[in-house]
Write a protein that holds these residues in place. Structure first.
Motif, PDB file in Angstrom:
ATOM      1  N   TYR B 194      11.103 -35.633  25.412  1.00 30.55           N
ATOM      2  CA  TYR B 194      10.963 -34.331  26.167  1.00 30.55           C
ATOM      3  C   TYR B 194      12.353 -33.467  25.300  1.00 30.55           C
ATOM      4  CZ  TYR B 194      11.399 -30.924  29.738  1.00 30.55           C
ATOM      5  OH  TYR B 194      11.361 -29.526  30.326  1.00 30.55           O
ATOM      6  N   GLY B 195      11.785 -32.291  24.991  1.00 29.81           N
ATOM      7  CA  GLY B 195      12.968 -31.430  24.163  1.00 29.81           C
ATOM      8  C   GLY B 195      12.641 -31.504  22.752  1.00 29.81           C
ATOM      9  N   ARG B 199       8.177 -25.993  24.291  1.00 34.46           N
ATOM     10  CA  ARG B 199       6.977 -26.142  24.897  1.00 34.46           C
ATOM     11  C   ARG B 199       6.720 -24.521  25.368  1.00 34.46           C
ATOM     12  NH1 ARG B 199       8.073 -26.479  30.203  1.00 34.46           N
ATOM     13  NH2 ARG B 199      10.226 -26.342  30.105  1.00 34.46           N
ATOM     14  N   SER B 208       9.251 -30.403  33.685  1.00 33.30           N
ATOM     15  CA  SER B 208      10.374 -31.298  33.240  1.00 33.30           C
ATOM     16  C   SER B 208       9.612 -32.626  32.606  1.00 33.30           C
ATOM     17  CB  SER B 208      11.072 -31.841  34.405  1.00 33.30           C
ATOM     18  OG  SER B 208      10.264 -32.687  35.274  1.00 33.30           O
ATOM     19  N   ARG B 235      13.359 -20.048  22.368  1.00 30.30           N
ATOM     20  CA  ARG B 235      12.668 -19.389  23.801  1.00 30.30           C
ATOM     21  C   ARG B 235      12.441 -20.280  24.718  1.00 30.30           C
ATOM     22  NH1 ARG B 235       8.229 -17.206  19.792  1.00 30.30           N
ATOM     23  NH2 ARG B 235       8.439 -19.501  19.114  1.00 30.30           N
ATOM     24  N   ASP B 236      12.627 -21.612  24.432  1.00 30.48           N
ATOM     25  CA  ASP B 236      12.590 -22.774  25.315  1.00 30.48           C
ATOM     26  C   ASP B 236      13.905 -23.402  25.662  1.00 30.48           C
ATOM     27  OD1 ASP B 236      12.217 -24.914  26.878  1.00 30.48           O
ATOM     28  OD2 ASP B 236      10.585 -25.904  25.282  1.00 30.48           O
ATOM     29  N   SER B 237      14.254 -23.017  26.875  1.00 35.94           N
ATOM     30  CA  SER B 237      15.759 -23.696  27.259  1.00 35.94           C
ATOM     31  C   SER B 237      15.844 -25.082  27.267  1.00 35.94           C
ATOM     32  CB  SER B 237      16.151 -23.264  28.663  1.00 35.94           C
ATOM     33  OG  SER B 237      16.090 -21.610  28.834  1.00 35.94           O
ATOM     34  N   THR B 238      14.704 -25.708  27.429  1.00 39.46           N
ATOM     35  CA  THR B 238      14.743 -27.416  27.256  1.00 39.46           C
ATOM     36  C   THR B 238      14.592 -27.748  25.825  1.00 39.46           C
ATOM     37  OG1 THR B 238      12.383 -27.412  27.942  1.00 39.46           O
ATOM     38  CG2 THR B 238      13.934 -27.191  29.824  1.00 39.46           C
ATOM     39  N   SER B 239      14.427 -26.740  25.068  1.00 34.57           N
ATOM     40  CA  SER B 239      14.229 -27.451  23.489  1.00 34.57           C
ATOM     41  C   SER B 239      15.523 -28.108  23.091  1.00 34.57           C
ATOM     42  CB  SER B 239      13.648 -26.178  22.843  1.00 34.57           C
ATOM     43  OG  SER B 239      13.830 -26.553  21.361  1.00 34.57           O
ATOM     44  N   ALA B 240      15.287 -29.100  22.288  1.00 36.69           N
ATOM     45  CA  ALA B 240      16.817 -29.788  22.052  1.00 36.69           C
ATOM     46  C   ALA B 240      17.474 -29.124  20.777  1.00 36.69           C
ATOM     47  CB  ALA B 240      16.528 -31.274  21.925  1.00 36.69           C
TER      48      ALA B 240
END
Lengths: 102, 487, 487
Positions: B194-195, B199, B208, B235-240
């Protein structure tokens, strides 16, 4: 917890999720969701008093962007997929109640 | 029928001008025309666009200009990835005519790599399902047996690779939606950490849990695709970001076997799969042991609660994520709506299929007042326990191996009447999403009906390079992934 | 029968933060643009688009929280609030539920009697604004999403306000504070600040206390409307109580709208709906941790707050409360004034120059006094010339205006324009001799006719000043003339 998803609960969830279900759908969902929720109940057999809820697996915080413009769509692009428009606006049947939350 | 080329082989052939991209794309389009009416992998095909792109790449190569790492190779993407060309339907009546105003991050990356996006593949509506039977727009069958499902929700992407209708494809995985169809169709499928992959532009199911990943012929192609799609996106806050996890070159050390590989297995879990699957997994473990790996038996005490926790968390997020499909700003609007409330309630009732509605209802219930703590918060706590199980497992072992699915591909229509039974089949894949870990499915045999079986390998977060190397070790000494269709 | 009552008011306030772009996307915030032209996939709620938090909005919210003496949460997160409305494209609003950015503060408001009062702040949190539904005369509504995603700070006070004027004072003080901080334009007409009072009465009748049902008042777009609506509600609730005896119960909170034309509150909704907003943490966003270092960096931007400045001007500079209030209405004026005083001039003189001339000029030029092109040092010099009697108050105005156009100091201008006052007693005495000689009648009136003395004296003064072409210092003229006539 009582896991019977009765008609009333189905209708409440349907109202909250803005789904105008048919009679047969209400009956079907009542049966299916009851079975699913009964299965889900097993999580409530675990002791989790000292366990933190894990909303996110990624150990990150403070993802913030600079306050800089990145451009917008044109009005035509913004409305390209709209089911109905008027003079550059999205058009909907008249809103009679004031239900804004903000 | 000749062997299907891998994406890497095809790329190299095009780069060396042994064949042109235009030829490769044209051959692929011909094959699609011939085979896809039976398989039903695609929802849209971009024939003209693909040929034009291929010609452009051929010209670049002929002119000696530098080209991207997937130059000229025809690929397919799941139809929940936004593209400004063609429609992005999510397999739903709700978005049947929706044209996205922007490209998903992975689409930009594929284009920057000079890949040819040949079409968009079928899926369970809004990626909700394990068989692709929930698509409102098309039926996809398993290329190995057209009476059986291709798996899901990335059934179209898996079937397209298996049937030779693209060199590689992208899918998305929220609870097993890459790995399970990869297993059912006999291809390699990777669900990244994930990340790891942005996404942005993936139409959200469970925010999530969702990750985009490759479905390919082998681990090398998966590594190649990861080189293209992985990495940070603002642009994806959850991108590592790189500070969380540096993006490696997944191809660099791929062929380096891992010495002293420690493999964790959970015997009690494997016992839940049908015999042919259990046998195939045991055989695969023996292959690894013959390569010097050590087998460690462990327990995963909370694994059994994963499905229950997942169906609370995923549906809760989905009920909120899918609220935007309301017939006001885009998408389907019911012609029967009299007032603005009915624009919502009728459009949503008519625009969504039964599985989507079921999950929206379940998720709404889990978040509603009076049930939030008992279901949603509790599920998040269970999620933490499941993650801790993995943390402990990876203290003892480099990876965990288990089946992808308890069965091979089932018959079309076999499980559609009993949603819970369908959910329970996700037992092996779901925990990985809850813990945000990478999971790989590699073909590891066939059952008596000649249906493919998948081995699932799981490693720690952001170690896809290691995961792919483990997969590569197996594929370098087996040929299950090279078996061709009996067509 | 004895009856008295206390007015109890709490406020829910939305302050639009003056960031350059929206809260979660890069669309520019510009008032009055054509509909749906400041929108992008994110604020349109397009499928697959993801929010990324605007750092400036977080900092503005924290800064305001600090100014309102709040405790700033060191860990906070974003929650989704679900409800369906056409101006809310995702059908959920990103807000903060259980962990607001700021809590437990107070705002000190000046009262009309010159004292001040502390009103407790319960919480302040960040959230995104909705778009705008326009209700047409036809059978449809039109939706514009330009405003959707604008950062809002929601501030909730405790019910500590006890009169209509206190409510207005709080609103004006808050406006002054957020403008000082530069976090909002705070223009009520433009909806930058929206106040929703919750009003009820605690009525003591024959020794027993009755609480009237709470009403929430909406559609208030000016300070006057805010103040009047409270007064209206007080009367209405009192009448209603006396007529029906209705008291506060759970669920009997109603909503009234302000009718600006008829200057009255009008019932909008009888009962508060039982909302189920299904708040849960937004999985597309990550939490915010506020470090000591970050917090102190933000706190360093705080500066002196307007009320403190106003009180200091009264205390240290001996200004009247009225003058201090006028000077501190805008930060630029207050800071400029303060700087000029620090250059060494009498505060009241600076105050007069600024309030009588400076603000007028700034207003004409639609700018602020600090942008008129005059340095605080030169303003102090001008004030000192008046103080020393070198120029008249009228000449000071002329010089002030000229200073905004040229780069010369006030003494130079006074000289060029012949505005320096004649203070030379000998020169003035000569003029007086001449005037006495030419106006014998007036002289005898001034000397011996008590009825006409004052008028005659004024006439003679005027004659002297006229002869000096306006340059004789009136103070000296009066002194010498008196002495002459007494002789």
């Amino acid at each position: 917890m009582n896991h019977q998803i009765d008609r009333q609960l189905v209708e409440r969830a349907a109202l909250l999720s803005r789904l105008e279900l048919s009679e047969s759908e209400i009956a079907q969902f009542s049966t299916q969701l009851s079975a699913i929720v009964e299965y889900i109940e097993k999580i409530n057999t675990l002791h989790t008093e000292h366990v933190e809820p894990l909303a996110h697996c990624l150990p990150v915080h403070n993802v913030l962007r600079a306050d800089e413009p990145r451009g917008s769509l044109s009005n035509a692009e913004a409305l390209a997929n709209a089911p109905d428009t008027i003079d550059g606006y999205f058009k909907v049947p008249k809103i009679l109640d004031d239900n804004s939350g903000a | 029928m000749s062997d299907f080329q891998t994406a890497l082989e095809l790329r190299d052939a095009i780069a060396a001008q042994h064949c042109s991209s235009t030829q490769a794309v044209q051959q692929m389009l011909n094959r699609i025309e011939q085979v896809d009416p039976t398989v039903g992998a695609y929802l849209s095909i971009f024939a003209d666009r693909a040929i034009q792109d291929a010609k452009r790449i051929d010209q670049k190569i002929a002119a000696g200009q530098p080209v991207g790492p997937l130059a000229g190779v025809p690929v397919a993407v799941k139809d929940n990835l936004c593209t400004t060309f063609g429609t992005t339907t999510c397999g739903s009546k709700m978005l049947e005519h929706f044209v996205a105003p922007y490209n998903a991050h992975v689409i930009e990356r594929l284009q920057a790599a000079d890949a040819i996006i040949i079409g968009k593949t079928n899926l369970d509506e809004f990626a909700m399902g394990s068989s692709t039977e929930n698509s409102a727009l098309r039926k996809t069958v398993n290329p190995w047996d057209s009476s059986r499902v291709a798996g899901g929700s990335s059934g179209g992407s898996a079937a397209a690779v298996a049937a030779g209708l693209c060199a590689a494809s992208l899918g998305s995985d929220t609870g097993g939606s890459i790995r399970q169809p990869a297993s059912f169709c006999g291809v390699t499928g990777l669900k990244p950490t994930y990340g790891r992959v942005s996404r942005y532009g993936l139409i959200t199911y469970g925010s999530s849990l969702d990750q985009i990943g490759p479905l390919t012929r082998d681990t090398a192609d998966a590594a190649l695709l990861m080189n293209i799609i992985a990495g940070h996106d603002s642009r994806d806050s959850t991108s590592a970001s790189e500070s969380i996890a540096v993006k490696p070159d997944y191809l660099a050390d791929l062929k380096q076997p891992i010495n002293g590989l420690r493999i964790a297995v959970v015997p009690t879990l494997n016992a839940g799969a049908e015999a042919s699957v259990q046998n195939a997994i045991e055989e695969a473990l023996k292959v690894y042991q013959s390569l010097g790996a050590e087998r460690i038996e462990i327990t995963m005490p909370h694994f059994d609660y994963a499905i229950a926790a997942y169906y609370v968390i995923a549906t809760a997020e989905a009920s909120s994520n899918l609220a935007r499909f309301d017939g006001v700003h885009y998408g389907y609007r019911s012609p029967n709506a009299g007032n603005y409330i009915e624009v919502y309630s009728k459009s949503r009732d008519e625009g969504f299929g039964p599985e989507v509605k079921r999950r929206i209802m379940l998720g709404t219930f889990a978040l509603s007042s009076g049930y939030y703590d008992a279901y949603y918060v509790k599920a998040l706590k269970v999620r933490n326990l499941i993650r801790q199980d993995f943390v402990k497992a990876f203290e003892k072992a480099d990876c965990l191996m288990l089946p992808v699915s308890p069965t091979t591909a089932f018959k079309i229509g076999e499980k559609t009447d009993d949603p819970l039974q369908m959910y329970l089949a996700d037992i092996y894949t779901i925990a990985v999403n809850l813990a945000g870990l990478p999971g790989l499915s590699v073909p590891c045999g066939f059952d008596a009906k000649n249906l493919p079986i998948g081995l699932q390998i799981i490693t720690n977060a952001f170690t896809e390079d290691k995961l792919l190397r483990i997969g590569q070790m197996y594929q370098s000494v087996t040929d299950w992934h090279k078996r061709n269709l009996p067509l | 029968m004895s009856l008295n009552y206390n007015i109890i008011v709490g406020l829910e306030i939305h302050v639009q933060l003056a960031t350059r772009t929206k809260m979660f996307c890069g669309c520019e915030l510009e008032f009055g643009q054509p509909p749906n032209t400041r929108v992008c996939p994110v604020c349109l709620g397009m499928p697959g688009a993801l929010p990324v938090m605007n750092k400036a909005a977080v900092e503005a919210a924290i800064l305001t929280g600090l100014a309102l003496n709040c405790t700033i949460s060191r860990f906070t997160k974003w929650d989704r609030k679900s409800y369906y409305y056409p101006d809310l494209p995702k059908n959920y609003q990103i807000s903060q539920y259980d962990l607001p950015l700021a809590e437990n503060g107070y705002i000190e408001i000046p009262l009309e009697d010159g004292t001040s009062k502390k009103i407790r702040i319960r919480r302040a949190h960040l959230e995104e604004d909705a778009g705008k539904n326009t209700h047409t005369l036809g059978n449809f509504s039109a939706v514009d999403l330009n405003r959707a995603g604008t950062p809002l700070l929601e501030i909730v006070t405790e019910p500590d306000l006890n009169s209509p004027s206190e409510v207005r004072q709080l609103a004006q003080e808050l406006q002054r504070i957020v403008r000082y901080l530069g976090v909002s334009e705070a223009d009520m007409q433009k909806g930058h600040m929206r106040f929703e009072p919750n009003v009820n009465l605690h009525i003591t009748q024959d020794g027993q206390v009755f609480k009237t049902p709470i009403t929430e008042v909406k559609n208030l777009n000016s300070f006057r409307a805010l103040e009047r609506s409270i007064a209206c509600e007080v009367n209405r609730q009192l009448d209603e109580f006396l007529a029906t005896g209705k008291t506060l119960q759970i669920g009997n909170k109603s909503t009234y709208g302000w009718d600006d034309v008829n200057q009255m509150t009008v019932l909008q909704r009888e009962k508060e709906e039982a909302h189920d907003y299904r708040y849960f943490p937004d999985p597309d966003l990550v939490p915010v941790a506020v470090s000591d270092e970050w917090l102190s960096r933000i706190a360093s931007r705080l500066g002196e707050l307007p009320l403190a400045m106003q009180q200091r001007f009264v205390r240290d500079y001996g200004l009247s409360d009225y003058d201090a209030q006028v000077l501190t209405a805008e930060k630029s004026t207050a800071v400029f004034f303060d700087a000029a005083v620090r250059c060494g001039a009498q505060p009241k003189r600076i105050c007069n120059l600024l309030t009588q001339t400076g603000l007028k000029l700034a207003n004409e030029k639609q700018t602020t006094v600090d942008a008129l092109g005059i340095s605080p040092g030169r303003l102090a010099a001008l004030a000192n010339m008046v103080e020393a009697g070198q120029i008249s108050a009228t000449s000071a105005t002329v010089i002030f205006e000229t200073m905004t156009q040229t780069d010369e100091d006030p003494a130079q201008i006074a000289e060029q324009k012949n505005l320096l006052q004649k203070n030379d007693a000998g020169e003035i005495e000569a003029l007086i001799e001449q005037v006495i000689w030419e106006n014998q009648k007036a002289v005898s009136d001034a000397k011996s006719n008590p009825k006409k003395a004052k008028k005659a004296m004024g006439f003679l003064m005027g004659q002297v000043i006229q002869k000096s072409k306006g340059q004789a210092n009136p103070k000296i003229v009066a002194e010498l003339l008196n002495r002459k006539l007494m002789a």
